[in-house]
Scaffold this active site. Sequence first.
Site, mmCIF file in Angstrom:
data_model
loop_
_atom_site.group_PDB
_atom_site.id
_atom_site.type_symbol
_atom_site.label_atom_id
_atom_site.label_comp_id
_atom_site.label_asym_id
_atom_site.label_seq_id
_atom_site.Cartn_x
_atom_site.Cartn_y
_atom_site.Cartn_z
ATOM 1 N N GLY A 33 -1.066 7.615 0.920
ATOM 2 C CA GLY A 33 -1.343 7.771 2.345
ATOM 3 C C GLY A 33 -0.240 7.302 3.285
ATOM 4 C CB SER A 70 -7.523 1.179 12.301
ATOM 5 O OG SER A 70 -8.377 2.281 12.464
ATOM 6 N N GLY A 127 1.211 4.296 3.776
ATOM 7 C CA GLY A 127 2.298 3.507 3.179
ATOM 8 C C GLY A 127 3.268 4.386 2.410
ATOM 9 N N GLY A 175 0.816 -1.221 0.000
ATOM 10 C CA GLY A 175 0.000 0.000 0.000
ATOM 11 C C GLY A 175 0.843 1.263 0.000
ATOM 12 C CE1 TYR A 214 -10.274 0.545 7.874
ATOM 13 C CE2 TYR A 214 -10.707 1.155 10.153
ATOM 14 C CZ TYR A 214 -9.886 1.177 9.040
ATOM 15 O OH TYR A 214 -8.668 1.814 9.095
HETATM 16 N N1 LIG Z 1 -5.918 7.452 7.150
HETATM 17 C C1 LIG Z 1 -6.118 7.234 8.443
HETATM 18 O O1 LIG Z 1 -6.371 8.161 9.239
HETATM 19 C C2 LIG Z 1 -6.004 5.837 8.974
HETATM 20 C C3 LIG Z 1 -6.379 5.610 10.300
HETATM 21 C C4 LIG Z 1 -6.274 4.326 10.816
HETATM 22 C C5 LIG Z 1 -5.785 3.307 10.033
HETATM 23 N N2 LIG Z 1 -5.441 3.531 8.736
HETATM 24 C C6 LIG Z 1 -4.934 2.387 7.955
HETATM 25 O O2 LIG Z 1 -3.833 2.798 7.165
HETATM 26 C C7 LIG Z 1 -3.687 1.895 6.075
HETATM 27 C C8 LIG Z 1 -3.459 2.691 4.811
HETATM 28 O O3 LIG Z 1 -4.610 3.483 4.554
HETATM 29 P P1 LIG Z 1 -4.488 5.001 4.088
HETATM 30 O O4 LIG Z 1 -5.233 5.828 5.038
HETATM 31 O O5 LIG Z 1 -3.080 5.300 3.781
HETATM 32 O O6 LIG Z 1 -5.390 4.946 2.762
HETATM 33 P P2 LIG Z 1 -5.021 5.200 1.228
HETATM 34 O O7 LIG Z 1 -4.407 6.533 1.044
HETATM 35 O O8 LIG Z 1 -6.274 4.901 0.482
HETATM 36 O O9 LIG Z 1 -3.915 4.076 0.938
HETATM 37 C C9 LIG Z 1 -4.302 2.748 0.866
HETATM 38 C C10 LIG Z 1 -3.235 1.965 0.146
HETATM 39 O O10 LIG Z 1 -3.684 0.603 0.054
HETATM 40 C C11 LIG Z 1 -3.694 0.235 -1.321
HETATM 41 N N3 LIG Z 1 -4.765 -0.712 -1.609
HETATM 42 C C12 LIG Z 1 -6.099 -0.541 -1.422
HETATM 43 N N4 LIG Z 1 -6.751 -1.619 -1.903
HETATM 44 C C13 LIG Z 1 -5.807 -2.464 -2.392
HETATM 45 C C14 LIG Z 1 -5.857 -3.722 -3.043
HETATM 46 N N5 LIG Z 1 -7.011 -4.323 -3.331
HETATM 47 N N6 LIG Z 1 -4.693 -4.302 -3.391
HETATM 48 C C15 LIG Z 1 -3.501 -3.707 -3.140
HETATM 49 N N7 LIG Z 1 -3.396 -2.512 -2.567
HETATM 50 C C16 LIG Z 1 -4.544 -1.904 -2.200
HETATM 51 C C17 LIG Z 1 -3.903 1.525 -2.089
HETATM 52 O O11 LIG Z 1 -3.515 1.365 -3.441
HETATM 53 P P3 LIG Z 1 -3.941 2.456 -4.563
HETATM 54 O O12 LIG Z 1 -3.008 3.622 -4.387
HETATM 55 O O13 LIG Z 1 -3.724 1.717 -5.827
HETATM 56 O O14 LIG Z 1 -5.362 2.832 -4.291
HETATM 57 C C18 LIG Z 1 -3.007 2.453 -1.292
HETATM 58 O O15 LIG Z 1 -1.673 2.275 -1.651
HETATM 59 C C19 LIG Z 1 -4.955 1.059 6.035
HETATM 60 O O16 LIG Z 1 -4.677 -0.228 6.554
HETATM 61 C C20 LIG Z 1 -5.912 1.813 6.958
HETATM 62 O O17 LIG Z 1 -6.847 0.960 7.557
HETATM 63 C C21 LIG Z 1 -5.550 4.775 8.194
#
Ligand SMILES: NC(=O)c1ccc[n+]([C@@H]2O[C@H](COP(=O)([O-])OP(=O)(O)OC[C@H]3O[C@@H](n4cnc5c(N)ncnc54)[C@H](OP(=O)(O)O)[C@@H]3O)[C@@H](O)[C@H]2O)c1
Length: 309
Positions: free
Chosen positions: A40, A164, A42, A36, A190
């Site tokens: 975001g 999370s 990652g 990922g 989730y």
């Molecule tokens: N943002 C927050 O405040 C927050 C809070 C708590 C936990 N989290 C956790 O942080 C982690 C990353 O989320 P984020 O907030 O950074 O969201 P994000 O910006 O949407 O990033 C998500 C990443 O996961 C990839 N992804 C999604 N579906 C996928 C699939 N089917 N196969 C392979 N890769 C996939 C996306 O790829 P693409 O770029 O191709 O879409 C992107 O690289 C998640 O586990 C989320 O639950 C986030």
Amino acid sequence: MAKSKLPDELIFIENRRARQKTTNASMAGKVCVVSGSTSGVGLAAVRRLAHGNAHIVMVCRNPTKAENVRTELVTDYNVPVDIVIADFCDLGDVRKAADTLLGDYPRIDVLINSAGLHSTARTTTQQGFETVFCVNHLAPFLLTHLLLERLRQSAPARIIQVNSEGHRFGGLDPADLNWEHRRYNGYRGYGASKIAQLLTTWEFTDRLAGTGVTINAMHPGDVRTNIGNNNGPLYRWFQHNVTWHMLKDPAISGEALYYLAAAPEMAEVSGRFFHLTVDEKPAAPALDREMGRRVWDLSLQMTGLTPDP
Ligand SMILES: NC(=O)c1ccc[n+]([C@@H]2O[C@H](COP(=O)([O-])OP(=O)(O)OC[C@H]3O[C@@H](n4cnc5c(N)ncnc54)[C@H](OP(=O)(O)O)[C@@H]3O)[C@@H](O)[C@H]2O)c1
């Protein structure tokens, strides 16, 4: 430090405001596999790891986005950056990615499982799994399993689950992991995926004891990312016009992940949940070890892994 007046269930409110730990320890030459990493949390992680001179291996589904990130990292930090393509909706893809990683990297020092999503509607993958459960839990569970021996051989090594505070939404029913018999709710869907990941993290911890491989889970802060962008226009409008103002720069997630991956004082810490870098007690359902063993067995079954002897 004075003891908090908040109950365990609300301690994250305090931890959110706490001063976070950082490290300047070098990651030069360390092979860091990050899923990922095109967006975001990652993406923030690979930026910080590249700044620390790590060798980055991005596991991503979108080749164009991945190439753009590679160009940015190589230009800004001049570190090796490799790309392995896998869609986490497809466990066959996850297996192929693991084969590539095992073939290409004689050592893996760090594995960060960050790919994830939040969906307001229930959808299913081609293999019939509820999508959020598959991407957030089953796929990283399988990837971690398939890389485990290589991580052991590379010890000291670290695994970090980007989990999370959303695990507090609940929703885990071991008799209905695919949400076939309940009305789907995006928060609880989730929550279920994140509880399952936490429960299996404690199971991994036990199996890794004494190997020099640690595994920890973390909440990456409440940060501005693309999560939820797969949902409808109303959700996206709310996310970008209301929630957005309360969220922070995902650089804080990158800094926290770097700390967990690199800090010398984290070398032997395993089986913990961190709010960014603050050790925190997860919600009770995520600490139910009997349920954990059940979810572990079900996860082995669903991912086609061999059951424990
Ligand atoms: N943002 C927050 O405040 C927050 C809070 C708590 C936990 N989290 C956790 O942080 C982690 C990353 O989320 P984020 O907030 O950074 O969201 P994000 O910006 O949407 O990033 C998500 C990443 O996961 C990839 N992804 C999604 N579906 C996928 C699939 N089917 N196969 C392979 N890769 C996939 C996306 O790829 P693409 O770029 O191709 O879409 C992107 O690289 C998640 O586990 C989320 O639950 C986030």
